[in-house]
Scaffold this active site. Structure first.
Site, short mmCIF file in Angstrom:
data_model
loop_
_atom_site.label_atom_id
_atom_site.label_comp_id
_atom_site.label_asym_id
_atom_site.label_seq_id
_atom_site.Cartn_x
_atom_site.Cartn_y
_atom_site.Cartn_z
CD GLU A 79 -1.41 -0.33 3.62
OE1 GLU A 79 -2.19 0.62 3.75
OE2 GLU A 79 -1.44 -1.34 4.33
CB CYS A 111 -2.40 -4.64 6.54
SG CYS A 111 -1.90 -3.03 7.12
CB SER A 201 -8.28 1.99 12.95
OG SER A 201 -7.28 2.12 13.94
CG HIS A 233 -2.45 -6.47 10.68
ND1 HIS A 233 -1.24 -6.25 10.06
CD2 HIS A 233 -3.00 -5.24 10.87
CE1 HIS A 233 -1.08 -4.95 9.87
NE2 HIS A 233 -2.13 -4.31 10.35
CE LYS A 242 -5.54 -1.87 22.51
NZ LYS A 242 -6.22 -1.35 23.68
CG ASN A 277 1.87 -1.32 10.77
OD1 ASN A 277 1.96 -2.42 10.23
ND2 ASN A 277 0.73 -0.64 10.83
#
Ligand code: HMG
Length: 410
Positions: A79, A111, A201, A233, A242, A277
């Protein structure tokens, strides 16, 4: 029939910023980044490095011992595209000397496009088992300076050889998926930095996880407890915590001890914690981290969650193959990460602010440490790449690099 990952390798830029340094300059408590986000360092690419050179470096290593003539297709996921028309994979195809009959094209859905590439590659090799596919995922994660997204930047590439002889992980073709039109993270063509509604997000990521998992269960009938380890991811490693707690709760495992649940993801976080990331590459760098971090996963089933903002998600699964540790590139990755050079805040800011010319003029990029390939410059709006002749074991030249970085500060 079996199909899956025969080889996996990743590349991270030679430069990094310690998030304690960033926290000091942004007036934030370092623990917000280290514990709250679970990140320690973020990779920063120099001007002569881009998605092509990073992807070529990752693929060069992943192809060690693989006959290039058997690669039927190169699928390049990104991306951080460098051209609206020409696929970045074509440059990689050339730099690696792949046969002219090997196809190369680019995939996009944030992603998650690396996983779209893996699924397409699996379908290809299941249909024609004598062929291999090379999936390359490469990205530079860039947010505005001083924005909440800044500590979740990073850069890197991963390459996976997908074949009918999966020496590492046999992947199932059955998977769960979920697509929804949302604006949680996006980057219009005229911007170099992503725009993001950060808290939203995270919510959408978790919603997509629930839905992709439910679909996965419908397709496969598997349960949470059928999986020994889980890869997620990783926009920042705390996101996996989380996500895993969310999935455990959803599947009735929420009361299990926190340590038991964390042990199911911990090995997958080591590399991303110090690379940051890398968008399309993040999930599969996490997978490499897991396989290289544990030596007794023979025959174990993995759960693999891929999320791409916008959004599309997929839940995949695979079984680790007997003897997989003999086919990893752990030493190469360790050396690459150990040799990296730390940037000061000023050096990071100078590299961040550096832009390649857009007027078509001839331009030579300063020489930095970029592995076996570099973006030598631009001329008439064309990118010029070069291979670097060096021995695999040749160490990086720290002094020359310092000079190159100093040049950006001048
Ligand atoms: P923020 O608002 O700066 O951070 O942005 P925060 O205030 O939410 O704090 C983060 C955590 O640190 C919180 O923990 C705080 O409590 C904790 P949580 O509530 O989440 O459990 N904290 C501390 N902990 C210890 N000591 C302290 C301390 N202070 C605070 N002193 C945000 C955070 C992630 C939103 C921001 O960095 C951001 O916008 N990042 C970019 C977006 C992103 O990564 N989204 C993830 C999901 S979307 C995705 O994964 C797709 C993506 O990869 C793109 C693609 O698909 O192409 C991004």
């Amino acid at each position: 029939m079996k199909a899956g990952i025969e080889s996996i390798s990743f590349y991270a830029p030679h430069y990094f910023v310690d998030l304690r340094t960033l926290a000091r300059r942004r007036g934030a408590d370092p623990d917000k980044f280290l514990k709250g986000l679970g990140q320690e360092k973020m990779g920063v690419p120099p001007p002569d490095e881009d998605i092509v050179t990073m992807g070529a470096n990752a693929a060069r290593q992943a192809l060690t011992g693989v006959d290039p003539a058997t690669i039927d297709t190169l699928l390049f996921a990104t991306e951080s595209g460098i051209d609206q028309s020409k696929a970045a994979g074509i440059y990689v195809h050339h730099l690696l000397g792949l046969p002219s009959r090997c196809k190369a094209y680019e995939l996009k859905q944030a992603c998650c496009s690396s996983t779209a590439g893996v699924l397409a590659a699996l379908a290809l090799v299941r249909q024609e088992p004598h062929k291999r596919a090379l999936v390359v995922a490469s990205d530079v994660a860039r947010y505005g300076l001083g924005t909440p997204g800044e500590p979740t930047q990073g850069a890197g590439a991963v390459a996976l050889v997908i074949s009918a002889t999966p020496k590492l992980v046999a992947l199932d073709i059955e998977h769960g998926s979920y697509t929804e039109d949302v604006m949680d993270f996006w980057r219009p063509n005229y911007r170099e930095e992503a725009l993001v509604d950060g808290k939203y997000s995270i919510k959408v990521y978790l919603r997509a996880l629930s839905e992709a998992w439910r679909d996965y269960v419908r397709q496969t009938g598997r349960r949470f407890e059928d999986h020994a380890r889980f890869c997620y991811h990783l926009p920042f490693t705390r996101m996996a915590e989380k996500a895993h707690l969310h999935l455990a709760k959803l599947t009735g495992h929420g009361e299990e001890p926190y340590e038991t649940l964390m042990a199911q993801i911990e090995s997958s976080l080591r590399y991303n914690r110090v690379v940051g990331n890398s968008y399309t590459a993040s999930l599969y760098i996490g997978l490499a981290s897991l396989l290289e971090g544990e030596r007794d996963l023979d025959g174990q089933r993995l759960g693999i969650f891929s999320y791409g903002s916008g959004c599309m998600a997929a839940y995949l699964s695979g079984v680790v193959q007997k003897g997989y540790t003999a086919h990893l590139h752990a030493d190469h990755h360790k050396r690459m990460l150990d040799e990296r050079v730390e940037l000061s805040f000023e050096e990071y800011a100078a590299l961040y602010e550096h832009h390649l010319p857009t007027d078509g003029s001839a331009y030579e990029t300063a020489r930095h440490e970029t592995g076996f390939f570099r973006l030598a410059g631009l001329n008439e709006h064309k990118r010029i790449y070069e291979k670097i002749e060096r021995a695999d074991s040749e160490p990086a030249h720290a002094e020359a690099e310092r000079k190159a970085i100093a040049g950006h500060l001048a």
